[in-house]
Write a protein that holds these residues in place. Structure first.
Motif, PDB file in Angstrom:
ATOM      1  N   MET A  64       0.820  -1.211   0.000  1.00  0.00           N
ATOM      2  CA  MET A  64       0.000   0.000   0.000  1.00  0.00           C
ATOM      3  C   MET A  64       0.852   1.260   0.000  1.00  0.00           C
ATOM      4  O   MET A  64       0.577   2.216  -0.724  1.00  0.00           O
ATOM      5  CB  MET A  64      -0.939  -0.013   1.213  1.00  0.00           C
ATOM      6  CG  MET A  64      -2.016  -1.081   1.148  1.00  0.00           C
ATOM      7  SD  MET A  64      -3.190  -1.015   2.523  1.00  0.00           S
ATOM      8  CE  MET A  64      -2.161  -1.611   3.879  1.00  0.00           C
ATOM      9  N   ALA A  65       1.914   1.270   0.810  1.00  0.00           N
ATOM     10  CA  ALA A  65       2.764   2.459   0.906  1.00  0.00           C
ATOM     11  C   ALA A  65       3.484   2.750  -0.406  1.00  0.00           C
ATOM     12  O   ALA A  65       3.766   3.912  -0.726  1.00  0.00           O
ATOM     13  CB  ALA A  65       3.772   2.290   2.038  1.00  0.00           C
ATOM     14  N   SER A  66       3.767   1.707  -1.172  1.00  0.00           N
ATOM     15  CA  SER A  66       4.476   1.889  -2.444  1.00  0.00           C
ATOM     16  C   SER A  66       3.549   2.246  -3.595  1.00  0.00           C
ATOM     17  O   SER A  66       3.976   2.315  -4.744  1.00  0.00           O
ATOM     18  CB  SER A  66       5.266   0.627  -2.790  1.00  0.00           C
ATOM     19  OG  SER A  66       4.397  -0.492  -2.914  1.00  0.00           O
ATOM     20  N   GLY A  67       2.275   2.474  -3.292  1.00  0.00           N
ATOM     21  CA  GLY A  67       1.355   2.971  -4.303  1.00  0.00           C
ATOM     22  C   GLY A  67       0.467   1.934  -4.958  1.00  0.00           C
ATOM     23  O   GLY A  67      -0.126   2.200  -6.014  1.00  0.00           O
ATOM     24  N   ASP A  68       0.332   0.770  -4.350  1.00  0.00           N
ATOM     25  CA  ASP A  68      -0.478  -0.293  -4.923  1.00  0.00           C
ATOM     26  C   ASP A  68      -1.522  -0.731  -3.892  1.00  0.00           C
ATOM     27  O   ASP A  68      -1.559  -0.238  -2.777  1.00  0.00           O
ATOM     28  CB  ASP A  68       0.406  -1.465  -5.329  1.00  0.00           C
ATOM     29  CG  ASP A  68      -0.228  -2.363  -6.376  1.00  0.00           C
ATOM     30  OD1 ASP A  68      -1.388  -2.105  -6.740  1.00  0.00           O
ATOM     31  OD2 ASP A  68       0.428  -3.329  -6.806  1.00  0.00           O
TER      32      ASP A  68
END
Length: 275
Positions: A64-68
């Motif tokens: 989630m933190a990496s944009g997914d």
């Protein structure tokens, strides 16, 4: 009415909360791994569960933190700051949370069942009703029709009531057969677990439901709840021997589970007697 939709996505503070969750779960996993070597092999049950829960949290929070791990979900017509008329609102919803909770909260509840000493049948019921809370909440979060969203949200509360009964009534009754220190620890954790579990659908209600909370605020809240549920509960349960003065024994693994099988006697291959 403005026909251009307003897209609500996560802000910087929300992203920081996700990265913080990833860091905390990574460190908690490493801490539990190191501390597990201080406990006898047969007494590491809660260490193993705690490590697994935090590893799952770290992996899902990294995604989630990496944009997914999110999707844009239509929220319908709503009043939005800066727009005099209701506009179509599309909101970023992090479905990865529900994948994480589908596994992690079940493991948390299994630990609570072990600690209470409740029957295996009631432990299974606790796991199933907890999973139902997650799955109905997942449907509610991803639902674009507001009426159906609230119906699924109400379903999650019905299953949450069943979880509360198993934790706070059945578990509290069964733990009375154990030493006082175990009962005190269980009752405190069970109450905390219920409060945390209830906080998730409340957060969903104010975020995807009413649209009051921004995506960033929603993620800060979820990250806080998860840190308490995964790292907090994991470390407390790993310290069960210290907190109960070694009076809790129901999660002690059989020696045959932790000792090399080669120590029990000669290792024989199938058909070796015929050689």
């Amino acid at each position: 009415m403005d026909l251009a939709p307003v897209v609500l996505t996560i802000n910087h503070a929300g992203s920081v909360a996700l990265w913080t969750g990833f860091g905390v779960f990574t460190l908690s996993s490493a801490l539990l791994f190191v501390l597990s070597f201080r406990a006898p092999a047969q007494r590491r049950t809660f260490f193993y569960f705690g490590m697994l829960i935090n590893v799952l949290g770290a992996l899902n929070y990294y995604k989630m933190a990496s944009g997914d791990g999110s999707a844009l979900v239509i929220q319908g017509l709503r009043k939005v700051s800066g727009h005099p008329e209701p506009v179509l609102v599309v909101r970023e919803v992090f479905r990865q949370h529900y994948i994480d909770w589908s596994l992690a909260t079940v493991l948390n509840m299994f630990q609570m069942g072990l600690l209470s000493g409740m029957s295996w049948v009631n432990i299974v019921l606790l796991l199933l009703t907890n999973e139902a809370v997650v799955q109905t909440g997942w449907v509610a979060a991803m639902e674009s029709n507001q009426t159906r969203k609230y119906v699924w949200w109400a379903f999650s509360w019905l299953f949450l009531a069943a979880v509360a009964y198993l934790l706070l009534v059945v578990g509290k009754k069964d733990v009375k057969s154990q030493p006082i220190r175990v009962g005190a620890l269980y009752n405190s954790l069970a109450f905390g677990a219920f409060i945390l579990l209830a906080a998730y659908p409340i957060n969903l209600f104010f975020a995807e439901g009413l649209g009051i909370s921004s995506v960033g605020v929603e993620q800060i809240a979820y990250s806080t709840f998860d840190i308490l549920a995964k790292a907090g509960f994991g470390i407390i349960l790993a310290a069960v021997d210290t907190l109960t003065d070694h009076e809790y024994t129901l999660a002690t693994m059989p020696e045959s589970w932790v000792e090399p099988r080669s120590k029990t006697g000669a290792v024989r291959l199938p058909g070796s007697d015929n050689l």
